[in-house]
Design a protein around this motif. Structure first.
Motif, PDB file in Angstrom:
ATOM      1  N   GLY A   1      16.434 -24.877  -3.417  1.00 44.70           N
ATOM      2  CA  GLY A   1      15.760 -23.747  -2.779  1.00 44.70           C
ATOM      3  C   GLY A   1      16.336 -23.475  -1.396  1.00 44.70           C
TER       4      GLY A   1
ATOM      5  N   GLU B   1      11.928 -20.551  -1.250  1.00 47.17           N
ATOM      6  CA  GLU B   1      11.027 -21.676  -1.436  1.00 47.17           C
ATOM      7  C   GLU B   1      11.292 -22.288  -2.808  1.00 47.17           C
ATOM      8  OE1 GLU B   1       8.829 -23.046   0.691  1.00 47.17           O
ATOM      9  OE2 GLU B   1       9.583 -21.632   2.200  1.00 47.17           O
ATOM     10  N   ALA B   2      11.183 -23.593  -2.878  1.00 49.83           N
ATOM     11  CA  ALA B   2      11.442 -24.285  -4.148  1.00 49.83           C
ATOM     12  C   ALA B   2      10.575 -23.744  -5.276  1.00 49.83           C
ATOM     13  CB  ALA B   2      11.231 -25.782  -3.982  1.00 49.83           C
TER      14      ALA B   2
ATOM     15  N   LEU C   1      11.887 -21.075  -7.648  1.00 44.55           N
ATOM     16  CA  LEU C   1      12.890 -21.444  -8.650  1.00 44.55           C
ATOM     17  C   LEU C   1      12.280 -21.571 -10.040  1.00 44.55           C
ATOM     18  CD1 LEU C   1      14.802 -24.189  -6.639  1.00 44.55           C
ATOM     19  CD2 LEU C   1      15.462 -21.804  -6.962  1.00 44.55           C
TER      20      LEU C   1
END
Length: 188
Positions: free
Chosen positions: A40, A46-47, A50
């Motif tokens: 990310g 932001e992760a 994903l």
């Protein structure tokens, strides 16, 4: 808007973009360096965003394994099977050297992505076209890949560069007790 900077538009996320970034991370630091958070960060998101494109880290590992396989040259229909398998082996070795983490990943997980299925279909088709039975084609494919993976792993992990081999042998051979290993090059 003279004097003002135009707003930059960020390339939207896609599965392909996420996997390409993951491949670059793995190439830089191996699969242990690959995390959703790091991925990310590299993508500037932001992760959690994903997860709209990949289910989890396992899906990423499957995806990057398939990207690596997609780089391997496929046997061409009509080529002689021996030449085709040789070219396929050379290509696989070169690809795996570019992605040093990939051998372990390919040997440790089921691989059923589209690139792997094309690779298997082409390889088995070439061998079947040469008269191999299904069983023998499968054995031949596995024997070749075992050799390719093993040779590649040895090349990636061997403690000496080829140019250092003679020097290393000169360091270690004198340490052998006289007569203990009579076929050693030292006694030839």
């Amino acid at each position: 808007m003279y004097g003002h900077e135009m707003p930059r538009t960020r390339e939207p996320l896609s599965t392909e973009r996420v996997l390409r970034a993951a491949l670059a991370l793995a190439d830089a630091g191996g699969t242990d360096a690959l995390s959703m958070r790091r991925l990310g960060q590299d993508l500037g998101v932001e992760a959690m965003s994903l997860y709209k494109h990949v289910a989890n880290k396992d899906a990423i590992l499957d995806g990057i394994a398939d990207l690596v396989v997609s780089e391997i040259a496929l046997p061409e229909p009509g080529d002689g099977w021996k030449a085709a398998m040789r070219e396929r082996g050379i290509s696989a070795h070169e690809v795996l050297l570019r992605h040093p983490w990939a051998c372990a990943l390919l040997m440790s997980r089921p691989n059923v992505g589209p690139a792997m299925l094309r690779y298997a279909n082409s390889t088995l088709g070439t061998l079947r076209g040469a008269g191999f039975s299904v069983r023998l084609a499968d054995h031949a494919w596995n024997a070749m890949d075992s050799h390719i993976y093993g040779y590649t792993l040895q090349k990636l992990n061997f403690p000496f560069d080829p140019g250092q081999y003679a020097e290393a042998a000169g360091t270690y051979l004198p340490r052998l007790p006289d007569g203990a290993y009579p076929t050693s090059p030292r006694w030839r």
